[in-house]
Design a protein around this motif. Sequence first.
Motif, PDB file in Angstrom:
ATOM      1  N   ASP A  66     -13.760 -53.304  25.577  1.00  0.00           N
ATOM      2  CA  ASP A  66     -14.392 -52.024  25.233  1.00  0.00           C
ATOM      3  C   ASP A  66     -13.388 -50.875  25.285  1.00  0.00           C
ATOM      4  O   ASP A  66     -13.472 -49.924  24.499  1.00  0.00           O
ATOM      5  CB  ASP A  66     -15.554 -51.731  26.181  1.00  0.00           C
ATOM      6  N   PHE A  70     -13.287 -48.775  21.858  1.00  0.00           N
ATOM      7  CA  PHE A  70     -13.749 -47.388  21.779  1.00  0.00           C
ATOM      8  C   PHE A  70     -12.609 -46.370  21.888  1.00  0.00           C
ATOM      9  O   PHE A  70     -12.857 -45.200  22.149  1.00  0.00           O
ATOM     10  CB  PHE A  70     -14.798 -47.121  22.851  1.00  0.00           C
ATOM     11  N   ARG A  71     -11.397 -46.828  21.672  1.00  0.00           N
ATOM     12  CA  ARG A  71     -10.261 -45.912  21.636  1.00  0.00           C
ATOM     13  C   ARG A  71     -10.181 -45.279  20.245  1.00  0.00           C
ATOM     14  O   ARG A  71     -10.228 -45.979  19.234  1.00  0.00           O
ATOM     15  CB  ARG A  71      -8.978 -46.675  21.961  1.00  0.00           C
ATOM     16  N   GLN A  72     -10.076 -43.955  20.186  1.00  0.00           N
ATOM     17  CA  GLN A  72     -10.039 -43.259  18.906  1.00  0.00           C
ATOM     18  C   GLN A  72      -8.744 -43.554  18.153  1.00  0.00           C
ATOM     19  O   GLN A  72      -7.652 -43.263  18.643  1.00  0.00           O
ATOM     20  CB  GLN A  72     -10.160 -41.746  19.121  1.00  0.00           C
ATOM     21  N   GLU A 217     -15.070 -55.747  14.447  1.00  0.00           N
ATOM     22  CA  GLU A 217     -14.463 -54.958  15.517  1.00  0.00           C
ATOM     23  C   GLU A 217     -12.967 -54.781  15.304  1.00  0.00           C
ATOM     24  O   GLU A 217     -12.415 -53.704  15.543  1.00  0.00           O
ATOM     25  CB  GLU A 217     -14.727 -55.626  16.875  1.00  0.00           C
ATOM     26  N   ARG A 228     -16.437 -49.310  11.354  1.00  0.00           N
ATOM     27  CA  ARG A 228     -16.908 -48.592  12.550  1.00  0.00           C
ATOM     28  C   ARG A 228     -18.361 -48.165  12.377  1.00  0.00           C
ATOM     29  O   ARG A 228     -19.182 -48.289  13.305  1.00  0.00           O
ATOM     30  CB  ARG A 228     -16.021 -47.366  12.775  1.00  0.00           C
ATOM     31  N   GLU A 235     -25.189 -51.886  16.771  1.00  0.00           N
ATOM     32  CA  GLU A 235     -25.588 -51.511  18.131  1.00  0.00           C
ATOM     33  C   GLU A 235     -26.934 -50.793  18.123  1.00  0.00           C
ATOM     34  O   GLU A 235     -27.727 -50.933  19.055  1.00  0.00           O
ATOM     35  CB  GLU A 235     -24.514 -50.616  18.762  1.00  0.00           C
ATOM     36  N   ARG A 243     -23.705 -47.051  22.880  1.00  0.00           N
ATOM     37  CA  ARG A 243     -22.588 -47.645  22.149  1.00  0.00           C
ATOM     38  C   ARG A 243     -22.619 -47.223  20.680  1.00  0.00           C
ATOM     39  O   ARG A 243     -21.562 -46.970  20.076  1.00  0.00           O
ATOM     40  CB  ARG A 243     -22.626 -49.168  22.267  1.00  0.00           C
ATOM     41  N   LYS A 246     -21.123 -43.768  20.324  1.00  0.00           N
ATOM     42  CA  LYS A 246     -19.658 -43.782  20.413  1.00  0.00           C
ATOM     43  C   LYS A 246     -19.035 -44.177  19.073  1.00  0.00           C
ATOM     44  O   LYS A 246     -18.052 -43.586  18.633  1.00  0.00           O
ATOM     45  CB  LYS A 246     -19.203 -44.752  21.505  1.00  0.00           C
ATOM     46  N   HIS A 247     -19.617 -45.178  18.425  1.00  0.00           N
ATOM     47  CA  HIS A 247     -19.097 -45.616  17.127  1.00  0.00           C
ATOM     48  C   HIS A 247     -19.280 -44.527  16.067  1.00  0.00           C
ATOM     49  O   HIS A 247     -18.370 -44.285  15.258  1.00  0.00           O
ATOM     50  CB  HIS A 247     -19.791 -46.902  16.688  1.00  0.00           C
ATOM     51  N   ILE A 250     -16.631 -41.800  16.602  1.00  0.00           N
ATOM     52  CA  ILE A 250     -15.287 -42.212  16.186  1.00  0.00           C
ATOM     53  C   ILE A 250     -15.178 -42.195  14.667  1.00  0.00           C
ATOM     54  O   ILE A 250     -14.174 -41.725  14.109  1.00  0.00           O
ATOM     55  CB  ILE A 250     -14.956 -43.607  16.742  1.00  0.00           C
TER      56      ILE A 250
END
Length: 311
Positions: A66, A70-72, A217, A228, A235, A243, A246-247, A250
Amino acid sequence: MSKDNIDANVEVAEMYCASCGITEVDDIKLNNCADCGLARCDKCQREHLPPKYEQMRKQRAAELRDEILFRQPESTHLGDCPICFVPLSLNVEENTLCSCCSTTICNGCANADEIRQIGEKIRVHLCPFCRRPVPMKEEENLKFQTNTMKRAKANDPVATIQLSKWRYGEGDYVGAFEYIVKAVELGDVDAYAHLSHLYREGLGVEKDEKKGLYYLEEAAIAGHPVARYNLAGYEWDKERFDRAVKHFIIAANLGYDDSIQGLKDCYKDGHVSKEDFAAALRAHQAAVDATKSPQRDAASEFYARAHRGSK
């Protein structure tokens, strides 16, 4: 048995895995188990772990995944135009694919180079990037197909994806799968997203939701905004709204328009705060503005006039 013999036997035992008996060599390392003290290779040690430790290992592995997921990303998978070095637009109609070299440039650079060549009365139109002759309109389709086949044989991932798309359009899903797997092996990000679709739909390959999600992913991690966005939808369907948000954020930060509508729905349902929504809107606009330039605006006006004149 003497103490020296016992010590010698212990040393010999530590050279072999207690479970499979494999010998410690350069690429095989043995470690002593903290619970029983016996030496084991990594594979056997994972199998030897008590259930609680195995659960902890899986949980930690998921946490590490994760962190990466979830890193930009710094930019989209398209990157910058190789001529003007301005980020390429997510709108494919604002970019030009040079079939001679499989290079994508912005319409601004393509239009500016065409105007320059007309002004200099250059009879043979050259590719703005590789400077090779560009085929005339009547031979363009045939030349494009020939170049694509040639570059695919030379392991060009862009050309390989194009062949996969042709096979897919013809209904040859097995052929499409074979080409897209090759493109993935060549490291093309767009190929990850296409391969995910084939696995999730079971086209040309046995349906595998797990593999489909994995490749989706991988594409998202590499900056593919559509992948993304699709992860956010996945999700959302699973009702894992945190989640999904977050997507969406991004994807919005990468300049993907559809993600904004997704965030609007999240905001209405109370899944995202007003501050986070506003920050995503600003980041989205900044990403879109970063793809603009005077040359691209001029090209858009030129193509718009040409389109109106053709009606």
